[in-house]
Design a protein around this motif. Structure first.
Motif, PDB file in Angstrom:
ATOM      1  N   ALA A   1     -11.438   5.663   0.027  1.00 25.65           N
ATOM      2  CA  ALA A   1     -11.669   4.718   1.125  1.00 25.65           C
ATOM      3  C   ALA A   1     -10.355   4.145   1.632  1.00 25.65           C
ATOM      4  O   ALA A   1     -10.173   3.955   2.840  1.00 25.65           O
ATOM      5  CB  ALA A   1     -12.600   3.601   0.670  1.00 25.65           C
ATOM      6  N   GLY A   2      -9.427   3.882   0.719  1.00 24.58           N
ATOM      7  CA  GLY A   2      -8.123   3.359   1.116  1.00 24.58           C
ATOM      8  C   GLY A   2      -7.353   4.351   1.966  1.00 24.58           C
ATOM      9  O   GLY A   2      -6.769   3.976   2.993  1.00 24.58           O
ATOM     10  N   PHE A   3      -7.349   5.622   1.571  1.00 22.09           N
ATOM     11  CA  PHE A   3      -6.664   6.642   2.364  1.00 22.09           C
ATOM     12  C   PHE A   3      -7.346   6.821   3.713  1.00 22.09           C
ATOM     13  O   PHE A   3      -6.680   6.969   4.743  1.00 22.09           O
ATOM     14  CB  PHE A   3      -6.617   7.979   1.619  1.00 22.09           C
ATOM     15  CG  PHE A   3      -5.555   8.041   0.569  1.00 22.09           C
ATOM     16  CD1 PHE A   3      -4.252   7.652   0.823  1.00 22.09           C
ATOM     17  CD2 PHE A   3      -5.862   8.507  -0.696  1.00 22.09           C
ATOM     18  CE1 PHE A   3      -3.275   7.709  -0.140  1.00 22.09           C
ATOM     19  CE2 PHE A   3      -4.891   8.565  -1.682  1.00 22.09           C
ATOM     20  CZ  PHE A   3      -3.596   8.170  -1.406  1.00 22.09           C
ATOM     21  N   THR A   4      -8.664   6.798   3.719  1.00 19.48           N
ATOM     22  CA  THR A   4      -9.400   6.933   4.975  1.00 19.48           C
ATOM     23  C   THR A   4      -9.089   5.772   5.907  1.00 19.48           C
ATOM     24  O   THR A   4      -8.852   5.961   7.102  1.00 19.48           O
ATOM     25  CB  THR A   4     -10.919   6.997   4.696  1.00 19.48           C
ATOM     26  OG1 THR A   4     -11.164   8.078   3.812  1.00 19.48           O
ATOM     27  CG2 THR A   4     -11.697   7.179   5.973  1.00 19.48           C
ATOM     28  N   MET A   5      -9.082   4.570   5.341  1.00 12.32           N
ATOM     29  CA  MET A   5      -8.807   3.387   6.147  1.00 12.32           C
ATOM     30  C   MET A   5      -7.357   3.424   6.655  1.00 12.32           C
ATOM     31  O   MET A   5      -7.084   3.043   7.791  1.00 12.32           O
ATOM     32  CB  MET A   5      -9.046   2.119   5.332  1.00 12.32           C
ATOM     33  CG  MET A   5      -9.042   0.867   6.167  1.00 12.32           C
ATOM     34  SD  MET A   5      -9.598  -0.574   5.269  1.00 12.32           S
ATOM     35  CE  MET A   5      -8.445  -0.649   3.929  1.00 12.32           C
ATOM     36  N   PHE A   6      -6.449   3.883   5.826  1.00 14.34           N
ATOM     37  CA  PHE A   6      -5.051   3.982   6.228  1.00 14.34           C
ATOM     38  C   PHE A   6      -4.899   4.959   7.391  1.00 14.34           C
ATOM     39  O   PHE A   6      -4.131   4.718   8.320  1.00 14.34           O
ATOM     40  CB  PHE A   6      -4.192   4.425   5.037  1.00 14.34           C
ATOM     41  CG  PHE A   6      -2.733   4.478   5.328  1.00 14.34           C
ATOM     42  CD1 PHE A   6      -1.989   3.321   5.468  1.00 14.34           C
ATOM     43  CD2 PHE A   6      -2.090   5.702   5.484  1.00 14.34           C
ATOM     44  CE1 PHE A   6      -0.637   3.366   5.745  1.00 14.34           C
ATOM     45  CE2 PHE A   6      -0.742   5.762   5.758  1.00 14.34           C
ATOM     46  CZ  PHE A   6      -0.018   4.586   5.881  1.00 14.34           C
ATOM     47  N   ALA A   7      -5.659   6.073   7.336  1.00 14.26           N
ATOM     48  CA  ALA A   7      -5.560   7.092   8.386  1.00 14.26           C
ATOM     49  C   ALA A   7      -6.286   6.681   9.663  1.00 14.26           C
ATOM     50  O   ALA A   7      -5.818   6.981  10.761  1.00 14.26           O
ATOM     51  CB  ALA A   7      -6.125   8.411   7.883  1.00 14.26           C
TER      52      ALA A   7
ATOM     53  N   ASN B   1     -11.040  -1.157   8.848  1.00  9.38           N
ATOM     54  CA  ASN B   1     -12.489  -0.992   8.867  1.00  9.38           C
ATOM     55  C   ASN B   1     -13.086  -2.028   7.916  1.00  9.38           C
ATOM     56  O   ASN B   1     -12.911  -1.933   6.703  1.00  9.38           O
ATOM     57  CB  ASN B   1     -12.854   0.425   8.426  1.00  9.38           C
ATOM     58  CG  ASN B   1     -14.336   0.682   8.468  1.00  9.38           C
ATOM     59  OD1 ASN B   1     -15.141  -0.232   8.635  1.00  9.38           O
ATOM     60  ND2 ASN B   1     -14.705   1.943   8.313  1.00  9.38           N
ATOM     61  N   PRO B   2     -13.793  -3.026   8.430  1.00  6.88           N
ATOM     62  CA  PRO B   2     -14.351  -4.079   7.571  1.00  6.88           C
ATOM     63  C   PRO B   2     -15.296  -3.536   6.493  1.00  6.88           C
ATOM     64  O   PRO B   2     -15.334  -4.038   5.377  1.00  6.88           O
ATOM     65  CB  PRO B   2     -15.104  -4.990   8.532  1.00  6.88           C
ATOM     66  CG  PRO B   2     -14.525  -4.720   9.873  1.00  6.88           C
ATOM     67  CD  PRO B   2     -14.043  -3.307   9.845  1.00  6.88           C
ATOM     68  N   ALA B   3     -16.060  -2.497   6.811  1.00  3.76           N
ATOM     69  CA  ALA B   3     -16.981  -1.924   5.824  1.00  3.76           C
ATOM     70  C   ALA B   3     -16.198  -1.309   4.666  1.00  3.76           C
ATOM     71  O   ALA B   3     -16.588  -1.432   3.501  1.00  3.76           O
ATOM     72  CB  ALA B   3     -17.872  -0.881   6.477  1.00  3.76           C
ATOM     73  N   ALA B   4     -15.082  -0.651   4.976  1.00  2.00           N
ATOM     74  CA  ALA B   4     -14.265  -0.055   3.920  1.00  2.00           C
ATOM     75  C   ALA B   4     -13.639  -1.146   3.047  1.00  2.00           C
ATOM     76  O   ALA B   4     -13.561  -0.997   1.819  1.00  2.00           O
ATOM     77  CB  ALA B   4     -13.176   0.829   4.523  1.00  2.00           C
ATOM     78  N   ILE B   5     -13.227  -2.244   3.663  1.00  2.00           N
ATOM     79  CA  ILE B   5     -12.647  -3.361   2.888  1.00  2.00           C
ATOM     80  C   ILE B   5     -13.700  -3.944   1.958  1.00  2.00           C
ATOM     81  O   ILE B   5     -13.425  -4.216   0.798  1.00  2.00           O
ATOM     82  CB  ILE B   5     -12.108  -4.447   3.839  1.00  2.00           C
ATOM     83  CG1 ILE B   5     -11.028  -3.863   4.689  1.00  2.00           C
ATOM     84  CG2 ILE B   5     -11.702  -5.683   3.065  1.00  2.00           C
ATOM     85  CD1 ILE B   5      -9.677  -4.417   4.585  1.00  2.00           C
ATOM     86  N   MET B   6     -14.921  -4.124   2.461  1.00  2.00           N
ATOM     87  CA  MET B   6     -16.006  -4.643   1.618  1.00  2.00           C
ATOM     88  C   MET B   6     -16.312  -3.669   0.481  1.00  2.00           C
ATOM     89  O   MET B   6     -16.591  -4.080  -0.647  1.00  2.00           O
ATOM     90  CB  MET B   6     -17.266  -4.905   2.449  1.00  2.00           C
ATOM     91  CG  MET B   6     -17.110  -6.052   3.438  1.00  2.00           C
ATOM     92  SD  MET B   6     -16.592  -7.594   2.661  1.00  2.00           S
ATOM     93  CE  MET B   6     -18.015  -7.973   1.688  1.00  2.00           C
ATOM     94  N   GLY B   7     -16.254  -2.373   0.768  1.00  2.00           N
ATOM     95  CA  GLY B   7     -16.461  -1.364  -0.273  1.00  2.00           C
ATOM     96  C   GLY B   7     -15.380  -1.429  -1.342  1.00  2.00           C
ATOM     97  O   GLY B   7     -15.659  -1.309  -2.538  1.00  2.00           O
TER      98      GLY B   7
END
Length: 173
Positions: free
Chosen positions: A90-96, A100-106
């Motif tokens: 999720a961190g790599f996806t968010m970085f790319a 993304n608030p949903a990714a941060i909550m995850g």
């Protein structure tokens, strides 16, 4: 090309050799520790300095404890590694892709899960060493029977057990 990508085949080869060696050493040390705990309790309880007698006498108990620790470790590994791997992904996806608030909550949820499971596993390990092993020694029974008695003790003495754990935390500090 980066240095890591250029040497990926060597890195994978070395990891394929080193990781199994580390696992084998960890399993052997866990087995020795499980058997050795009964040797220690036997020697302290009897004010003796023996090796062969408790090693043989408590082999079944030590092996039961070893199997419990291996199963618990495997379950803990799966429960902790899966959220960590998902968090990394999720961190790599968010970085790319961007914020993304949903990714941060995850990520926060996965981190919370890892902390809760780590605390639970630590408590199980602490109670196993401090209570279940002596119960197994006194009653000459398996780890499952020792845990049944330990859970009954915990249930009957909740406040004292909480104080015990808090005191252990203070000692560790």
């Amino acid at each position: 090309k980066s240095s890591i990508v250029a040497h990926m085949a060597i890195i994978i080869f070395v990891a394929a050799i080193v990781i199994p060696i580390i696992i084998i050493v960890a399993v052997v040390l866990c087995w020795l520790r499980s058997r050795g705990q009964f040797m220690f309790v036997h020697c302290v309880a009897g004010n003796k300095a023996e090796v062969a007698v408790p090693w043989n006498k408590f082999s079944r108990h030590g092996n039961s404890l070893f199997l419990f620790r291996i199963i618990l470790g495997f379950i803990g590994f799966l429960v902790i590694v899966i959220p960590i791997a998902a968090s990394i992904f999720a961190g790599f996806t968010m970085f790319a892709t961007g914020f993304n608030p949903a990714a941060i909550m995850g990520l926060i949820g996965a981190g919370f899960l890892v902390v809760v499971v780590a605390i639970l596993l630590g408590l199980i390990a602490k109670f196993t060493t401090d209570f279940v092993v002596p119960i197994m020694f006194l009653n000459t029974e398996s780890v499952v029977a020792g845990w049944k008695q330990c859970l009954a003790l915990i249930g009957a003495n909740k406040a004292q057990m909480l104080l015990y754990i808090l005191f252990q935390i203070v000692i560790c500090m």
